[in-house]
Every structure is written in C-alpha cells, then in structure tokens.
Scaffold this active site. Sequence first.
Site, PDB file in Angstrom:
ATOM      1  N   ASP A  27     -66.895  96.409 -29.524  1.00 43.15           N
ATOM      2  CA  ASP A  27     -65.832  95.612 -28.899  1.00 43.15           C
ATOM      3  C   ASP A  27     -65.388  94.435 -29.750  1.00 43.15           C
ATOM      4  OD1 ASP A  27     -67.701  96.382 -26.067  1.00 43.15           O
ATOM      5  OD2 ASP A  27     -65.668  97.098 -26.439  1.00 43.15           O
ATOM      6  N   HIS A  34     -76.325  94.188 -28.336  1.00 44.41           N
ATOM      7  CA  HIS A  34     -76.315  95.527 -27.726  1.00 44.41           C
ATOM      8  C   HIS A  34     -77.720  95.860 -27.253  1.00 44.41           C
ATOM      9  CE1 HIS A  34     -75.573  99.819 -27.182  1.00 44.41           C
ATOM     10  NE2 HIS A  34     -74.295  99.505 -27.213  1.00 44.41           N
TER      11      HIS A  34
END
Length: 429
Positions: free
Chosen positions: A363, A306
């Site tokens: 996710d 991320h």
Amino acid sequence: MSVSASSITVDGKNVELPVKTGTIGPSVVDIGKLYGQTGAFTFDPGFTSTASCESAITYIDGDEGVLLYRGYPIEQLAEQGDFLETAYLMLFGELPTPAQKADFDYRVTRHTMVHDQMNRFFQGFRRDAHPMAIMVACVGALSAFYHDSTDISDENQRMIASLRMIAKMPTLAAMAYKYSIGQPFVYPKNDLDYTSNFLRMCFAVPCEEFQVNPTYARALDKIFILHADHEQNASTSTVRLAGSSGANPFACIAAGIACLWGPAHGGANEAALKMLMEIGTPDNVAKYVAKAKDKNDPFRLMGFGHRVYKNYDPRARIMQKTTHEVLKELNIKDDLLEVAIQLEKIALEDEYFIEKKLYPNIDFYSGITLKALGFPTSMFTVLFALARTTGWIAQWAEMIQDPAQKIGRPRQLYVGPAQRDYVNIGQRG
Ligand code: SDX
C-alpha cells in the site's frame, strides 16, 4: 505431506498431537483433539501462530519476501502475464493454454453487464457516499438478482457465480466512481480487454470517443495482479468464515469488501496517500517518523509493516518500479514520490523500524500510481477489492470443496463474572 507427532500436557493430561507438513513453509500442529482430551483451548488473538486451513493457492515466505501464486513467483506473473491469466491460474491451478485463455476471457467479458435495475440502487446513495460503502451494498445485492448461481452445492452454479463476481466488480466499481462525480454510467464494451474495459467505463463520457492509454492499462493490469490474492489475510479469512456457514458467494464477497475497508488492511492505500499529502515535503519526514516511533502517539506510518513480511514486501518493490515507469511515461513529476522515497530511506535506516522489521508494504507506493492514473483516493481501496475478488473467489471455492471444511466457530477465554443471581430493581443501588 508427512505427519509426525508432538505432545502437550495440560493440567496433568498429556495428549499427542500430530504434526503435518506441507509442500513448503512451516509445519502445523493439528490441535483438533486438544479440547476433547484436555478440556483446554489454544489462545491466539489475531491468529499470529494459527493456520486456519489447508490451501494450495498462495504461498508467502515473510522472512525471504517471497510470494507465489500456485507456485509461480509474483514477479514473473506481473511482468509476463495479464490479470485474467492470473485469475484463471487462481481458479484452476494451472496457467491456461492459448485456447483456454481465449475461452476464459470470452466468458468473463460476457458477464460484465449488471442487471439494469442495479442502476436504481445508486439513486439511494448520496453523491459523496464512500464508494466502498456502495460496493459492500451492491455486491451483497447481486444475490438478489442472480438466484440461478447461489446454490453452492452445484459446481456449475459455483463457476457461474465466480465468473459473474470477477466480471461485474469492474462494472460496479466504475459505476460507483461515475456516480460520485455526477457523470452517466458507461456500459462495458466486449471488444476491450478486462482492464481497458474498466478504464473506459471510468473515464469515457458520451460526448466523445475514448481511447484507452495502453500505458495506463498495462500499469493498472499489473497492479491488479499484485493485489489478486495473499493467503489467509483478514478479508480472505472473512470470506472463508462467511462461506463456511453456506452463505451465497455474493454475500461472502460483500463481507470480504467490508473487512478490506479497514485502514489496517486494504484501506491503507488510501490512508498512505493521505499521510504523504499530510507530510507534504521531504523536510517534514523526520518529524513524522518520530511520531510513528512515539508509543504515546497513535500515528503509524501507513503502508509500512506487515503481519507476515518481515522483509521487503515483493509487491511493494514491483509497485515502486511501476510508479517510476508510469510517472516517467506520463511525464508527471509528483512531489509525493519524493516524500515517499525520503520516508522509506529514513525509516529503513532507523533502529526502531529495523528492530521491528517494518518495511514498505503493497500500500505504500500504490496510491501514487493510482493518483497518476486519475483515480481519487476514495477509489483506491475499491480497486484493491476489484483485484482481490479473484483471490477471494478462488479461496471460497477451495474451501467449499475441502472435505475437512465445517462451519468456523472459534471459542474464547471467558473473563466475565461467574454465575450470580438476578437482583430486583428495587433492591439495587
Ligand atoms: C495489507 O495480511 C495481509 O496479507 C494484508 C495485505 C494483503 O495483501 O491482504 O498484505 C494487505 O493489509 C497490508 C498492510 C496495510 N496496513 C498498513 O500499512 C497499516 C500500517 N501497518 C500496521 O498497522 C501494521 O503493520 C499491520 C496491521 C500491517 C500489521 O500489524 P501486526 O502484525 O499486528 O503488528 P503489530 O501491530 O503488533 O506491530 C508490531 C510492532 C508494534 O510495536 P510494539 O507494540 O511491538 O512496540 O510494530 C509497530 C507496532 O506499534 N508497528 C508500527 C507500524 N506497524 C507496526 N509502528 C509504526 N508504523 C507502522 N506502520
């Protein structure tokens, strides 16, 4: 907010730049005067060190793994509230009173139908069209139907457009799903809550009564809360940039959906489940972790890493817990969960992932839960877009009302040819 100063010297020209401090989090150096006083731009492809705006909606501490919506921790909102309460909080900045919540639910519910001519839109698509392509098209087309809520200078029209967007995304998403499986569209029912209404529009058929499973509804509502907003991510920045030109809100949200579709962003939930299916068994995990570490192999662990979180994504932790709860409640044993757990275990103990601070993101686990709830992988990013519409609309409304906002227009470092004269075709080559 306090302001101090920093200074920078470019090509012998020194300029003082104010430093602005927010409520919490990193300060910013205001470079608005830099080009005017030095003739130089800043350079930050991917905006790794650039703040694009002031915002009071969402705060992320990537090092500590903290996510706050209007100051409230995501863990508390997800465990104690519902999605429309989060939507109200995003739009108005405070948690609703019982009367405000009842009024907001009533108003959103009564905007869930779409103009019946939208049905004809779907006839133009192939049945195997990706539902995200359908969503980009249909959400953009909403501006062709709702001319009474496209004047962004009118506060009432902005609010109606916001309610319409939040209310109609589930209806359009359900229509895209029904169209893909060749079943008739199911109209919304006003006596159902937001997420139960969506589940019924997806899974009911005209041949029999349909009862929404409360476990499904609660799990999906929590997933929507986790996906509602996330500061200035790529798709939110797309919505803001589109909105900065004065484009109508439906067009801006369509732009956000298009950006979210990418596998590096919202498309990662679909890609992560396909990756787990490709890995297949826990025994294969080590081979794929090695691929992810190989600089010559373009393979990446989808659902890992991320830009902001250099710690565990707090949403992934809640997502993992929800996945276990849903599978247990529904008495489903999904081998892919074993693959995911083994993949996470190996990766988090591996020096490559530790050194690059790569952790599971939202996710990584969401696909396993969505699959258990009955959705095909092609619908995963549509569900992400459905939930993120609340954040997009809140961020768009904040931008429209920001006195400092103007059309977004970045500059560049030009590396092309210097000026040269045209050569007639007869003199070339
Ligand atoms: C979302 O921004 C948001 O807030 C997004 C989001 C939201 O709610 O809106 O949180 C939703 O988009 C989550 C992210 C979903 N995407 C994925 O899971 C796709 C896989 N992850 C990556 O592609 C990547 O981690 C990004 C895109 C998420 C972040 O990329 P960055 O910040 O630009 O980091 P990078 O690509 O420069 O990677 C840094 C290093 C690189 O190695 P080096 O060049 O330094 O040697 O880490 C490596 C990368 O190769 N790396 C990975 C990796 N992610 C980064 N290596 C293997 N597997 C991965 N998943």
